[in-house]
Design a protein around this motif. Sequence first.
Motif, PDB file in Angstrom:
ATOM      1  N   GLN A 164      20.134  12.031  58.538  1.00 31.84           N
ATOM      2  CA  GLN A 164      20.483  10.466  57.767  1.00 31.84           C
ATOM      3  C   GLN A 164      20.427  11.154  56.285  1.00 31.84           C
ATOM      4  O   GLN A 164      21.698  10.923  55.389  1.00 31.84           O
ATOM      5  N   LEU A 165      19.333  11.130  55.909  1.00 32.68           N
ATOM      6  CA  LEU A 165      19.016  12.307  54.494  1.00 32.68           C
ATOM      7  C   LEU A 165      19.600  13.362  54.170  1.00 32.68           C
ATOM      8  O   LEU A 165      20.266  13.163  53.089  1.00 32.68           O
ATOM      9  N   PHE A 166      20.139  13.962  55.023  1.00 35.27           N
ATOM     10  CA  PHE A 166      20.438  14.898  55.010  1.00 35.27           C
ATOM     11  C   PHE A 166      22.068  15.493  54.656  1.00 35.27           C
ATOM     12  O   PHE A 166      22.682  15.611  53.969  1.00 35.27           O
ATOM     13  N   LEU A 167      22.369  14.479  54.892  1.00 39.40           N
ATOM     14  CA  LEU A 167      23.798  14.121  54.438  1.00 39.40           C
ATOM     15  C   LEU A 167      23.929  13.437  53.329  1.00 39.40           C
ATOM     16  O   LEU A 167      24.755  13.868  52.693  1.00 39.40           O
ATOM     17  N   GLU A 223      24.462  21.778  60.104  1.00 43.23           N
ATOM     18  CA  GLU A 223      24.908  20.533  60.654  1.00 43.23           C
ATOM     19  C   GLU A 223      25.280  19.480  59.484  1.00 43.23           C
ATOM     20  O   GLU A 223      26.639  19.587  59.507  1.00 43.23           O
ATOM     21  N   CYS A 224      24.771  19.386  58.949  1.00 40.16           N
ATOM     22  CA  CYS A 224      24.921  18.346  57.784  1.00 40.16           C
ATOM     23  C   CYS A 224      25.341  19.130  56.386  1.00 40.16           C
ATOM     24  O   CYS A 224      25.386  18.355  55.612  1.00 40.16           O
ATOM     25  N   GLY A 225      25.315  20.309  56.137  1.00 41.94           N
ATOM     26  CA  GLY A 225      26.448  20.642  54.945  1.00 41.94           C
ATOM     27  C   GLY A 225      24.923  20.340  54.177  1.00 41.94           C
ATOM     28  O   GLY A 225      25.055  21.087  52.917  1.00 41.94           O
ATOM     29  N   CYS A 226      24.066  20.305  54.355  1.00 43.82           N
ATOM     30  CA  CYS A 226      23.136  19.937  53.347  1.00 43.82           C
ATOM     31  C   CYS A 226      22.088  21.157  52.642  1.00 43.82           C
ATOM     32  O   CYS A 226      21.685  22.439  53.787  1.00 43.82           O
ATOM     33  N   GLN A 227      21.988  21.560  51.312  1.00 42.71           N
ATOM     34  CA  GLN A 227      21.328  22.890  51.237  1.00 42.71           C
ATOM     35  C   GLN A 227      19.512  22.316  51.447  1.00 42.71           C
ATOM     36  O   GLN A 227      19.496  21.431  50.644  1.00 42.71           O
ATOM     37  N   GLU A 250      25.038  30.115  54.131  1.00 42.38           N
ATOM     38  CA  GLU A 250      24.690  30.057  53.008  1.00 42.38           C
ATOM     39  C   GLU A 250      23.750  29.225  52.078  1.00 42.38           C
ATOM     40  O   GLU A 250      22.751  29.749  51.626  1.00 42.38           O
ATOM     41  N   ALA A 251      23.550  28.338  52.474  1.00 35.15           N
ATOM     42  CA  ALA A 251      22.895  27.010  51.553  1.00 35.15           C
ATOM     43  C   ALA A 251      21.621  27.489  52.506  1.00 35.15           C
ATOM     44  O   ALA A 251      20.815  25.334  51.633  1.00 35.15           O
ATOM     45  N   VAL A 252      20.663  28.106  52.808  1.00 42.14           N
ATOM     46  CA  VAL A 252      19.352  28.158  53.169  1.00 42.14           C
ATOM     47  C   VAL A 252      18.641  28.849  52.246  1.00 42.14           C
ATOM     48  O   VAL A 252      19.496  30.515  52.824  1.00 42.14           O
ATOM     49  N   THR A 253      17.530  29.077  51.930  1.00 42.10           N
ATOM     50  CA  THR A 253      16.597  29.632  51.298  1.00 42.10           C
ATOM     51  C   THR A 253      15.327  29.635  51.427  1.00 42.10           C
ATOM     52  O   THR A 253      14.982  28.127  51.831  1.00 42.10           O
ATOM     53  N   GLY A 254      14.697  30.366  50.925  1.00 40.16           N
ATOM     54  CA  GLY A 254      12.918  30.363  50.914  1.00 40.16           C
ATOM     55  C   GLY A 254      12.586  30.550  50.128  1.00 40.16           C
ATOM     56  O   GLY A 254      12.632  31.400  49.450  1.00 40.16           O
ATOM     57  N   GLU A 255      10.910  30.673  49.840  1.00 44.21           N
ATOM     58  CA  GLU A 255      10.060  31.080  48.610  1.00 44.21           C
ATOM     59  C   GLU A 255       8.696  31.066  49.650  1.00 44.21           C
ATOM     60  O   GLU A 255       8.910  30.611  50.850  1.00 44.21           O
ATOM     61  N   VAL A 256       8.075  31.930  49.088  1.00 47.39           N
ATOM     62  CA  VAL A 256       6.580  32.747  49.478  1.00 47.39           C
ATOM     63  C   VAL A 256       6.144  32.216  47.908  1.00 47.39           C
ATOM     64  O   VAL A 256       6.564  33.026  46.893  1.00 47.39           O
ATOM     65  N   CYS A 257       4.261  32.866  48.491  1.00 48.44           N
ATOM     66  CA  CYS A 257       4.004  31.663  47.083  1.00 48.44           C
ATOM     67  C   CYS A 257       2.719  33.425  47.202  1.00 48.44           C
ATOM     68  O   CYS A 257       2.564  33.543  48.417  1.00 48.44           O
ATOM     69  N   PRO A 258       2.049  33.825  46.073  1.00 46.66           N
ATOM     70  CA  PRO A 258       1.953  35.015  45.759  1.00 46.66           C
ATOM     71  C   PRO A 258       0.150  34.989  46.763  1.00 46.66           C
ATOM     72  O   PRO A 258      -0.308  35.678  47.029  1.00 46.66           O
ATOM     73  N   HIS A 259      -0.138  33.630  46.910  1.00 46.57           N
ATOM     74  CA  HIS A 259      -1.808  33.436  48.097  1.00 46.57           C
ATOM     75  C   HIS A 259      -1.310  34.605  49.194  1.00 46.57           C
ATOM     76  O   HIS A 259      -1.337  35.325  49.901  1.00 46.57           O
ATOM     77  N   HIS A 260       0.204  34.043  49.462  1.00 50.94           N
ATOM     78  CA  HIS A 260       0.610  34.751  51.158  1.00 50.94           C
ATOM     79  C   HIS A 260       0.760  36.155  50.770  1.00 50.94           C
ATOM     80  O   HIS A 260       0.460  36.599  51.834  1.00 50.94           O
ATOM     81  N   LEU A 261       1.011  36.297  49.988  1.00 50.57           N
ATOM     82  CA  LEU A 261       1.532  37.615  49.539  1.00 50.57           C
ATOM     83  C   LEU A 261       0.245  38.707  49.679  1.00 50.57           C
ATOM     84  O   LEU A 261       0.226  40.253  49.939  1.00 50.57           O
TER      85      LEU A 261
END
Length: 423
Positions: A164-167, A223-227, A250-261
């Motif tokens: 519901q929230l993603f929609l 499924e919901c077309g939510c970024q 295509e609306a999915v992205t990811g991040e990484v933090c310096p400590h994990h790098l």
Amino acid sequence: MRLLLKNGHLVDPIGKKDGLYDILIEDDKVVKVQTRISDRVDKLIDASDCLVMPGLIDMHTHVREPGYTEKETFVTAGRAAVKGGFTTICAAPDTKPVIDTSFLVGDIRRQAENESLANVLPVGALSTGLKGKQGADLEGMAREGAVAFSDETHSLVDMYLLRQLFLRCARLGLPVFSWNEDRRLSGKGVMNAGKFSKSMGLAGIPGSAEETVQARYMLLAEECGCQLHLQHMSTRKSVLMLWLAKKQFEAVTGEVCPHHLFLTEECLMEKGAAGKVYPPLRTEEDRLALIDGLRDGIIDVIATDHSPHEAGKWTLEEAPSGFSGLETALPLVYTGLVKQGLLSASQMVEKMSSNPARILKINRGSLNPGDIADITVFDPRPEYDISTEGFASLGKNTPFEGYHVSGRVTTTLVSGRVVYRNN
Ligand SMILES: [Zn+2]
């Protein structure tokens, strides 16, 4: 007010510039970018031998205000941000009270405007009180300027509610920032589950605590077309799953933090509680996969997850989680990736400025004529050991104390105004 930034090496992937340029700024805007500008100006800044970049944007900052002003405030977070080269920060909603109403979003936006040197973009809570039981007033918060919604520290278990929230987010056109933790799989874990947790006799957090939640969120968001933006990715399988998801959606992205790098679970052997964070520092194999993910364009963003805490002597079990990160991110990334030839300066700017601007849909992250003059000037030459003594942040909690790095921010401009200068 006319200001000229002279002789800097401009790195602007959106403007397709990577070379020596002068930049003329009038009031809050860039008006000219040319190899040589000799217009008369009120102020001249010499950026010789420095990298000039669109101001960095941190998608993941815990400002701590309201409620935890002993850890950080809008004033101190703003100072730490501009000192670290960040002109815009996204403020996570896990404050006291939790930012889960339109009133609170408007309130912190106005307060931050008055008190912070950096732009502050509020992130609203996805559920009331971040408890995962009931959806929050996303529409009202969006009206008051929330740029995204987050489930910080509490991934939703109820997939019907999440749907519901993603929609609703899809209708609003705003992204969800996901935390990715199955609390039952994490259990009482304080570090990565593996040979080090075993040898230290400590409860571990398996990679699956992150990966299983990430998988469910990605499937449902598609499924919901939510970024959907995956925060602080930490495992090799997380990267693989994001790679796969991006082929579908295509609306999915990811991040990484310096400590994990730059750190692994071994850090806890030496630093103990000072190395505690969620997700935990993982294995060398995970760390290398995260760097590959950045290089290959699977991971879009480097964010700090700036988590300032007051000083204290804790055991690993009691210790608060996370690190003060705004003032160390850029020198760490420059030293550990750009200087090593693992990432180009242009890719670094993509991950720390232009991609965040694109994901947040804000008019920042580039320095073309007409753009807002949020600018970071970075001198890559000085070498030093990181020391929390000079931190502007109230949080001196970092596992990078004493870590040898290259490069310092010399000047930061927000809307054409010099907000930080270090000569
Ligand atoms: Zn966080």
